[in-house]
Design a protein around this motif. Structure first.
Motif, short mmCIF file in Angstrom:
data_model
loop_
_atom_site.label_atom_id
_atom_site.label_comp_id
_atom_site.label_asym_id
_atom_site.label_seq_id
_atom_site.Cartn_x
_atom_site.Cartn_y
_atom_site.Cartn_z
N ARG A 15 0.84 -1.21 0.00
CA ARG A 15 0.00 0.00 0.00
C ARG A 15 0.87 1.25 0.00
O ARG A 15 0.59 2.21 -0.71
N LEU A 16 1.92 1.25 0.78
CA LEU A 16 2.84 2.39 0.84
C LEU A 16 3.44 2.66 -0.54
O LEU A 16 3.44 3.80 -1.01
N TYR A 17 3.92 1.62 -1.19
CA TYR A 17 4.50 1.78 -2.53
C TYR A 17 3.44 2.17 -3.56
O TYR A 17 3.70 2.97 -4.45
N TYR A 18 2.23 1.61 -3.43
CA TYR A 18 1.14 1.98 -4.33
C TYR A 18 0.81 3.46 -4.19
O TYR A 18 0.68 4.17 -5.19
N ASP A 19 0.68 3.91 -2.97
CA ASP A 19 0.37 5.32 -2.71
C ASP A 19 1.44 6.25 -3.26
O ASP A 19 1.15 7.37 -3.68
N ARG A 20 2.68 5.80 -3.27
CA ARG A 20 3.78 6.60 -3.80
C ARG A 20 3.98 6.39 -5.31
O ARG A 20 4.94 6.90 -5.88
N ARG A 21 3.09 5.60 -5.91
CA ARG A 21 3.16 5.27 -7.34
C ARG A 21 4.47 4.57 -7.69
O ARG A 21 5.06 4.82 -8.74
N ARG A 22 4.94 3.72 -6.81
CA ARG A 22 6.19 2.98 -7.01
C ARG A 22 5.95 1.47 -7.09
O ARG A 22 6.90 0.71 -7.21
#
Length: 80
Positions: A15-22
């Motif tokens: 989720r953290l990486y998704y939110d950062r578009r990574r």
């Protein structure tokens, strides 16, 4: 061990990486249901990569065009 929070940690990181578009792709296994089927791993990752990394789409499409039965191959052969 069961219940120690492994899934919670992996989902939190995803989720953290998704939110950062990574986050290019993700796949989680769980007991029961379709998400417990590792046979869908390569296909799921390929579809997500084709959407999130446009440069990969051409190569994925070419591989499928070259080998139309790719989804019926073993996971190892699909990955190759």
């Amino acid at each position: 061990l069961a219940g120690t929070g492994k899934s919670t940690i992996t989902r939190t990181v995803a989720r953290l990486y998704y939110d950062r578009r990574r986050l290019a792709a993700s796949f989680f296994l769980s007991r029961g249901g379709n998400v417990g089927n590792a046979g869908k791993f390569v296909t799921s990752i390929a579809v997500q990569l084709a959407h999130s990394v446009p440069a990969s789409r051409e190569h994925i499409c070419a591989a499928v065009a070259e080998r139309g039965d790719v989804t019926s191959l073993s996971m190892r052969d699909q990955w190759q």
